[in-house]
Design a protein around this motif. Structure first.
Motif, PDB file in Angstrom:
ATOM      1  N   CYS A 199      32.443  80.168  -8.391  1.00  0.00           N
ATOM      2  CA  CYS A 199      31.210  80.460  -9.113  1.00  0.00           C
ATOM      3  C   CYS A 199      30.332  81.339  -8.227  1.00  0.00           C
ATOM      4  CB  CYS A 199      30.481  79.172  -9.482  1.00  0.00           C
ATOM      5  SG  CYS A 199      28.902  79.460 -10.296  1.00  0.00           S
ATOM      6  N   ASN A 200      29.870  82.447  -8.748  1.00  0.00           N
ATOM      7  CA  ASN A 200      29.032  83.367  -7.990  1.00  0.00           C
ATOM      8  C   ASN A 200      27.620  82.818  -7.795  1.00  0.00           C
ATOM      9  OD1 ASN A 200      28.636  85.827  -6.638  1.00  0.00           O
ATOM     10  ND2 ASN A 200      27.704  86.737  -8.440  1.00  0.00           N
ATOM     11  N   ASN A 201      27.250  81.819  -8.557  1.00  0.00           N
ATOM     12  CA  ASN A 201      25.909  81.254  -8.479  1.00  0.00           C
ATOM     13  C   ASN A 201      25.816  80.113  -7.464  1.00  0.00           C
ATOM     14  OD1 ASN A 201      23.165  81.001  -9.436  1.00  0.00           O
ATOM     15  ND2 ASN A 201      23.848  79.142 -10.461  1.00  0.00           N
TER      16      ASN A 201
ATOM     17  N   MET B   6      42.193  86.740 -16.007  1.00  0.00           N
ATOM     18  CA  MET B   6      41.242  86.299 -16.992  1.00  0.00           C
ATOM     19  C   MET B   6      40.454  85.126 -16.390  1.00  0.00           C
ATOM     20  SD  MET B   6      41.849  85.401 -20.955  1.00  0.00           S
ATOM     21  CE  MET B   6      42.563  83.787 -20.940  1.00  0.00           C
ATOM     22  N   PRO B   7      39.127  85.197 -16.381  1.00  0.00           N
ATOM     23  CA  PRO B   7      38.312  84.118 -15.798  1.00  0.00           C
ATOM     24  C   PRO B   7      38.392  82.839 -16.623  1.00  0.00           C
ATOM     25  CG  PRO B   7      36.919  85.763 -16.826  1.00  0.00           C
ATOM     26  CD  PRO B   7      38.309  86.292 -16.882  1.00  0.00           C
ATOM     27  N   PRO B   8      37.980  81.724 -16.047  1.00  0.00           N
ATOM     28  CA  PRO B   8      37.970  80.465 -16.795  1.00  0.00           C
ATOM     29  C   PRO B   8      37.127  80.593 -18.069  1.00  0.00           C
ATOM     30  CG  PRO B   8      37.559  80.056 -14.476  1.00  0.00           C
ATOM     31  CD  PRO B   8      37.540  81.529 -14.662  1.00  0.00           C
ATOM     32  N   ARG B   9      37.550  79.897 -19.105  1.00  0.00           N
ATOM     33  CA  ARG B   9      36.851  79.964 -20.399  1.00  0.00           C
ATOM     34  C   ARG B   9      35.666  79.022 -20.475  1.00  0.00           C
ATOM     35  NH1 ARG B   9      42.090  79.981 -24.382  1.00  0.00           N
ATOM     36  NH2 ARG B   9      43.036  81.838 -23.484  1.00  0.00           N
ATOM     37  N   ILE B  10      35.447  78.258 -19.424  1.00  0.00           N
ATOM     38  CA  ILE B  10      34.351  77.297 -19.434  1.00  0.00           C
ATOM     39  C   ILE B  10      33.270  77.737 -18.454  1.00  0.00           C
ATOM     40  CG2 ILE B  10      35.867  75.377 -20.061  1.00  0.00           C
ATOM     41  CD1 ILE B  10      35.677  74.474 -17.114  1.00  0.00           C
ATOM     42  N   VAL B  11      32.091  77.209 -18.638  1.00  0.00           N
ATOM     43  CA  VAL B  11      31.024  77.464 -17.671  1.00  0.00           C
ATOM     44  C   VAL B  11      31.250  76.591 -16.446  1.00  0.00           C
ATOM     45  CG1 VAL B  11      29.355  78.137 -19.430  1.00  0.00           C
ATOM     46  CG2 VAL B  11      29.476  75.759 -18.720  1.00  0.00           C
ATOM     47  N   CYS B  12      30.601  76.916 -15.374  1.00  0.00           N
ATOM     48  CA  CYS B  12      30.728  76.148 -14.143  1.00  0.00           C
ATOM     49  C   CYS B  12      30.263  74.710 -14.373  1.00  0.00           C
ATOM     50  CB  CYS B  12      29.882  76.798 -13.047  1.00  0.00           C
ATOM     51  SG  CYS B  12      29.842  75.862 -11.518  1.00  0.00           S
ATOM     52  N   PRO B  13      31.084  73.713 -14.035  1.00  0.00           N
ATOM     53  CA  PRO B  13      30.684  72.324 -14.236  1.00  0.00           C
ATOM     54  C   PRO B  13      29.520  71.898 -13.335  1.00  0.00           C
ATOM     55  CG  PRO B  13      32.983  72.457 -13.521  1.00  0.00           C
ATOM     56  CD  PRO B  13      32.439  73.837 -13.552  1.00  0.00           C
ATOM     57  N   ASN B  14      29.257  72.674 -12.289  1.00  0.00           N
ATOM     58  CA  ASN B  14      28.204  72.315 -11.346  1.00  0.00           C
ATOM     59  C   ASN B  14      26.834  72.878 -11.756  1.00  0.00           C
ATOM     60  OD1 ASN B  14      27.399  71.087  -8.851  1.00  0.00           O
ATOM     61  ND2 ASN B  14      27.254  73.140  -7.994  1.00  0.00           N
ATOM     62  N   CYS B  15      26.778  74.161 -12.112  1.00  0.00           N
ATOM     63  CA  CYS B  15      25.480  74.797 -12.384  1.00  0.00           C
ATOM     64  C   CYS B  15      25.352  75.341 -13.808  1.00  0.00           C
ATOM     65  CB  CYS B  15      25.215  75.910 -11.379  1.00  0.00           C
ATOM     66  SG  CYS B  15      26.279  77.353 -11.603  1.00  0.00           S
ATOM     67  N   GLN B  16      26.395  75.239 -14.615  1.00  0.00           N
ATOM     68  CA  GLN B  16      26.401  75.662 -16.021  1.00  0.00           C
ATOM     69  C   GLN B  16      26.282  77.176 -16.207  1.00  0.00           C
ATOM     70  OE1 GLN B  16      27.263  73.098 -17.866  1.00  0.00           O
ATOM     71  NE2 GLN B  16      26.939  71.837 -16.065  1.00  0.00           N
ATOM     72  N   GLN B  17      26.583  77.964 -15.177  1.00  0.00           N
ATOM     73  CA  GLN B  17      26.581  79.419 -15.288  1.00  0.00           C
ATOM     74  C   GLN B  17      28.001  79.899 -15.577  1.00  0.00           C
ATOM     75  OE1 GLN B  17      23.722  81.369 -15.081  1.00  0.00           O
ATOM     76  NE2 GLN B  17      22.727  79.359 -15.078  1.00  0.00           N
ATOM     77  N   ASN B  18      28.120  81.119 -16.034  1.00  0.00           N
ATOM     78  CA  ASN B  18      29.427  81.689 -16.338  1.00  0.00           C
ATOM     79  C   ASN B  18      29.627  82.963 -15.513  1.00  0.00           C
ATOM     80  OD1 ASN B  18      31.893  81.970 -17.494  1.00  0.00           O
ATOM     81  ND2 ASN B  18      31.156  82.802 -19.411  1.00  0.00           N
ATOM     82  N   GLU B  19      29.577  82.823 -14.193  1.00  0.00           N
ATOM     83  CA  GLU B  19      29.705  83.951 -13.274  1.00  0.00           C
ATOM     84  C   GLU B  19      30.841  83.678 -12.300  1.00  0.00           C
ATOM     85  OE1 GLU B  19      26.053  85.056 -11.393  1.00  0.00           O
ATOM     86  OE2 GLU B  19      24.872  84.393 -13.107  1.00  0.00           O
ATOM     87  N   TRP B  20      32.060  83.908 -12.714  1.00  0.00           N
ATOM     88  CA  TRP B  20      33.231  83.599 -11.903  1.00  0.00           C
ATOM     89  C   TRP B  20      33.707  84.810 -11.121  1.00  0.00           C
ATOM     90  CZ3 TRP B  20      34.131  78.684 -11.408  1.00  0.00           C
ATOM     91  CH2 TRP B  20      33.823  77.799 -12.446  1.00  0.00           C
ATOM     92  N   LEU B  21      34.045  84.582  -9.846  1.00  0.00           N
ATOM     93  CA  LEU B  21      34.679  85.596  -9.008  1.00  0.00           C
ATOM     94  C   LEU B  21      36.105  85.144  -8.728  1.00  0.00           C
ATOM     95  CD1 LEU B  21      31.843  86.278  -6.428  1.00  0.00           C
ATOM     96  CD2 LEU B  21      32.476  87.664  -8.390  1.00  0.00           C
TER      97      LEU B  21
END
Length: 63
Positions: free
Chosen positions: A50-52, A1-16
């Motif tokens: 983060c994929n971004n 299960m991916p993290p429930r938060i957005v990326c703290p660096n870029c605010q995207q929600n694209e986790w690998l």
């Protein structure tokens, strides 16, 4: 299960997910200044990237 938060660096929600579960043994310093690894005890670490922006987030749980 991916993290429930957005990326703290870029605010995207694209986790690998790193598909391998990594294990880090505990290390203790001996009286003579050398270190010894206790391979029976340690922590399991799972990495998500983060994929971004390539930000790495890690989660761990004790053995």
């Amino acid at each position: 299960m991916p993290p429930r938060i957005v990326c703290p660096n870029c605010q995207q929600n694209e986790w690998l997910e790193n598909e391998e579960l990594n294990y880090l043994p505990r290390v203790s310093k001996m009286e003579d200044g050398k270190y010894v690894a206790d391979t029976e005890n340690g922590i399991h670490v799972k990495l998500w990237r983060c994929n971004n922006c390539m930000y790495v987030m890690h989660f761990w749980e004790p053995d």
